[in-house]
Motif scaffolding. Structure first.
Motif, PDB file in Angstrom:
ATOM      1  N   ASP A  20       0.844  -1.107   0.169  1.00 36.12           N
ATOM      2  CA  ASP A  20      -0.047   0.129   0.035  1.00 36.12           C
ATOM      3  C   ASP A  20       0.894   1.092   0.081  1.00 36.12           C
ATOM      4  O   ASP A  20       0.686   2.094  -0.531  1.00 36.12           O
ATOM      5  CB  ASP A  20      -0.800  -0.163   1.122  1.00 36.12           C
ATOM      6  N   ARG A  22       4.152   1.541  -1.071  1.00 38.03           N
ATOM      7  CA  ARG A  22       4.676   1.552  -2.627  1.00 38.03           C
ATOM      8  C   ARG A  22       3.552   2.236  -3.576  1.00 38.03           C
ATOM      9  O   ARG A  22       4.265   2.985  -4.414  1.00 38.03           O
ATOM     10  CB  ARG A  22       5.155   0.234  -2.701  1.00 38.03           C
ATOM     11  N   SER A  23       2.545   1.384  -3.242  1.00 36.95           N
ATOM     12  CA  SER A  23       1.268   2.214  -4.292  1.00 36.95           C
ATOM     13  C   SER A  23       0.935   3.516  -4.023  1.00 36.95           C
ATOM     14  O   SER A  23       0.967   4.609  -5.173  1.00 36.95           O
ATOM     15  CB  SER A  23      -0.044   1.334  -4.218  1.00 36.95           C
TER      16      SER A  23
END
Length: 119
Positions: A20, A22-23
């Motif tokens: 999450d 990284r996103s």
């Protein structure tokens, strides 16, 4: 006494990011592109998380004395830590460099401008 302008660069590496996180970084990547990098009082973060996990914060600060650069560097490092921690981003290898622009060598154009002022 004149005011000195300091440019502080704080570098590090994201560490232990979840999917999450990284996103979220990828979603904001355009706002943090290195081509938009600038030294600002509040600090500007740039990274390319798709290529590598390194990041750079750029801060602009000022002081009256040469020694004020140490306090400015401390404030920049603390601001970077605060930003990362507030968002839950792990990091490691935090290091900083600072430059006193009053001590920076003048480029060709600025040398010419300075010479014309003394004529």
């Amino acid at each position: 006494m004149s005011t000195r302008t300091f440019r502080i660069t704080v570098r590090g590496v994201f560490d232990g990011l979840g999917a999450d996180q990284r996103s979220a970084l990828l979603a904001d990547a355009a706002a943090h592109d290195v081509l938009r990098a600038a030294f600002t009082p509040e600090g500007h973060l740039s990274y390319d998380i798709a290529a590598r996990s390194a990041f750079t914060f750029r801060f602009l600060d000022a002081g009256e004395e040469e020694e004020d650069i140490l306090d400015a560097t401390g404030r920049a490092e603390e601001a970077a830590r605060t930003w990362l921690t507030a968002r839950g981003y792990g990091y490691k290898n935090l290091r900083s460099t600072a430059e006193d622009l009053s001590q920076a060598p003048l480029g060709k154009r600025r040398r010419r401008e300075a010479a014309q002022k003394h004529i």
